[in-house]
Design an enzyme around this catalytic site. Structure first.
Site, PDB file in Angstrom:
ATOM      1  N   LYS A 132       8.745  -3.679  31.933  1.00 14.28           N
ATOM      2  CA  LYS A 132       8.825  -3.743  33.642  1.00 14.28           C
ATOM      3  C   LYS A 132       9.062  -4.995  33.911  1.00 14.28           C
ATOM      4  CE  LYS A 132       6.138   0.569  34.916  1.00 14.28           C
ATOM      5  NZ  LYS A 132       6.010   1.397  35.758  1.00 14.28           N
ATOM      6  N   ASP A 186       5.101   9.219  39.491  1.00 16.74           N
ATOM      7  CA  ASP A 186       6.180   9.226  38.674  1.00 16.74           C
ATOM      8  C   ASP A 186       7.210  10.176  38.911  1.00 16.74           C
ATOM      9  OD1 ASP A 186       5.227   6.988  37.266  1.00 16.74           O
ATOM     10  OD2 ASP A 186       4.016   8.303  35.911  1.00 16.74           O
ATOM     11  N   LYS A 206       3.959  -2.127  28.619  1.00 17.16           N
ATOM     12  CA  LYS A 206       4.503  -1.935  30.068  1.00 17.16           C
ATOM     13  C   LYS A 206       4.810  -3.261  30.804  1.00 17.16           C
ATOM     14  CE  LYS A 206       2.666   2.080  32.104  1.00 17.16           C
ATOM     15  NZ  LYS A 206       1.405   2.811  32.364  1.00 17.16           N
ATOM     16  N   ASN A 258      -2.418  12.233  43.677  1.00 19.11           N
ATOM     17  CA  ASN A 258      -3.572  11.815  42.680  1.00 19.11           C
ATOM     18  C   ASN A 258      -4.680  11.324  43.318  1.00 19.11           C
ATOM     19  OD1 ASN A 258      -3.240   8.667  43.106  1.00 19.11           O
ATOM     20  ND2 ASN A 258      -1.302   9.203  42.410  1.00 19.11           N
ATOM     21  N   ASP A 268      11.230   3.212  40.224  1.00 15.76           N
ATOM     22  CA  ASP A 268      10.206   2.270  39.841  1.00 15.76           C
ATOM     23  C   ASP A 268       9.889   1.130  40.652  1.00 15.76           C
ATOM     24  OD1 ASP A 268       8.250   0.448  38.150  1.00 15.76           O
ATOM     25  OD2 ASP A 268       8.320   2.082  36.665  1.00 15.76           O
ATOM     26  N   ILE A 269       8.806   1.108  41.380  1.00 12.98           N
ATOM     27  CA  ILE A 269       8.954   0.084  42.431  1.00 12.98           C
ATOM     28  C   ILE A 269       8.722  -1.416  41.905  1.00 12.98           C
ATOM     29  CG2 ILE A 269       7.639  -0.806  44.510  1.00 12.98           C
ATOM     30  CD1 ILE A 269       6.735   2.190  44.872  1.00 12.98           C
ATOM     31  N   LYS A 294       7.009  26.622  54.642  1.00 16.06           N
ATOM     32  CA  LYS A 294       5.858  26.993  53.351  1.00 16.06           C
ATOM     33  C   LYS A 294       6.144  28.128  52.371  1.00 16.06           C
ATOM     34  CE  LYS A 294       1.268  28.454  53.127  1.00 16.06           C
ATOM     35  NZ  LYS A 294       0.175  29.374  53.575  1.00 16.06           N
TER      36      LYS A 294
END
Ligand code: PMT
Length: 398
Positions: free
Chosen positions: A341, A279, A337, A210, A306-307, A289
């Protein structure tokens, strides 16, 4: 020590005899590593020329609120946002009164209202003016609004009087400016911060990732160091240099980030998850490749760990802070959230606005915790990071 390294200091000069010392203030700030821009009031220009301060600062001096050309270069709102600190030296009795009244009738007072940066004043005036009840009341008002003061010193004055009202010496002013950044609010604490993106390999040459640049996480690391914390970054691949004095663990994938974090949080007081962790990752990494062939191919993804959740769920978990990058119902999703979490605090970041969030220099967030919230208005990421660190320091104070 260059305690103002990488800091943007906007120096406001108002019209008193001590304005001649502002040239030395510029030099002292630069010696501490700051980039300095100058705003002069009309009165200040009677005592020292803009040319002098332009030559010393290396930037055009700003003097007018309504100046088309200046607004095309760096407008007053941009100037207010550019600053990591607004230092007003000298701050005359009149300037102090106008600030206390919330006036915006020239460039300096307008920028003072518009800046999210801390404001430090170095008062300078006649001793009787300093002792006057009106000035005392104005100072009290500004202190209540969290403006900071250095001086004045006492001694012989330009007018021949003796008493308090002399502007502090430039080295003391620069040291006070530096001390605002080096708060010591997290002295003795250990802070771990995740930053940047993760990369999830598809094959030896391709990955899913990202646009996170690491700017927010690295600014948080600098703010934690400034607050006196022993600071460790766990960073995905970015092109930034970690701040001096930060330990940095470089990782690529979410799994590597998790492993690194779980090792580190065993001995940590505060964990801040700023990284934009993927995610999902490809269910398998091809050994070679992937060759172009079929018109369509499908990619199977599996969920990543999920860290921040894993850290918060650990035995004797540190004070755990997450980010919520959202594009709609930002505060609602962020609070949800935080609860899901198991976090102590969450920073809601509206990433639908490209000027804030991913890969931008500025941000605008709301910090949420169980019993409250605080909106932090748009500013450079270093300024936002300092405010976040201030709220974390407050929340973790024993
Ligand atoms: O790096 P910059 O270009 O400066 O941009 C900053 C930023 C936009 C990346 C940053 O401000 C930000 O919002 N970071 C969080 C990005 C994100 O992934 O948010 P999220 O809402 O998807 O995740 C919520 C929280 O869970 C985050 O604290 C995230 O680090 C954490 N998480 C998410 C997934 C996962 N597998 N593990 C996690 O720990």
């Amino acid at each position: 020590m260059a305690h103002l390294f990488n800091r943007n200091v906007l120096l406001g000069v108002s019209g008193g005899i001590a304005a001649y010392k502002s040239a030395e203030v510029v030099r002292q700030l630069q010696e501490q590593g700051a980039t300095v821009r100058v705003i002069m009031t009309h009165g200040a220009q009677e005592f020292i020329t803009p040319l002098t301060l332009q030559a010393l600062s290396g930037h055009p001096v700003h003097t007018q609120l309504l100046d088309e050309q200046a607004e095309q270069g760096m407008g007053h709102i941009e100037l207010a946002r550019w600053a990591d600190l607004l230092l007003i030296a000298p701050a005359t009795a009149d300037l102090i009164a106008r600030l206390a009244a919330g006036r915006a009738d020239d460039l300096l007072t307008t920028v003072s209202l518009a800046t999210p940066a801390p404001v430090l004043l170095a008062p300078a005036m006649n001793q009787q003016m300093w002792r006057d009840q009106a000035t005392a009341a104005n100072i009290e008002t500004l202190q209540r609004r969290d403006l900071h003061f250095i001086g004045p010193a006492a001694g012989e004055q330009a007018c021949g009087d003796i008493g308090p009202g002399r502007m502090e010496q430039p080295p003391a002013i620069a040291a006070a400016a530096a001390a605002l950044f080096h708060t010591g609010a997290l002295a003795g604490k250990k802070v771990v911060i995740t930053a940047g993106p993760t990369r999830e390999l598809l094959d030896p040459v391709r990955y899913i990732s990202n646009h996170s640049s690491g700017k927010m996480g690295y600014a948080l690391a600098q703010a934690a160091i400034d607050a006196g914390a022993v600071t460790t970054l766990v960073s995905g691949p970015v092109s930034l240099d970690p701040p001096a004095h930060a330990k940095c663990h470089r990782v690529e994938s979410a799994q590597e980030m998790l492993d690194s974090c779980l090792d580190l949080v065993a001995d940590c007081d505060i964990f801040i998850a700023c990284a934009a962790v993927a995610d999902y990752r490809p269910a398998q990494i091809e050994g070679q490749k992937i060759k172009k062939g079929a018109e369509e191919i499908s990619l199977q993804l599996v969920k990543n760990p999920d860290i921040v959740n894993a850290v918060a769920a650990g035995e004797s978990a540190p004070f755990t802070v997450g980010f919520a990058a959202e594009t709609q119902n930002v505060l609602g999703y962020a609070r949800d959230k935080m609860q899901r979490k198991g976090l102590n605090m969450i920073i809601a970041n509206d990433v639908s606005d490209h000027g804030i969030g991913f890969n931008s220099n500025e941000n605008e967030v709301t910090v949420l915790w169980e019993t409250g919230e605080q909106a932090l208005s748009r500013a450079g990421k270093p300024a936002i990071a300092r405010q976040i660190m201030g709220l974390i320091a407050k929340a973790t104070k024993n």
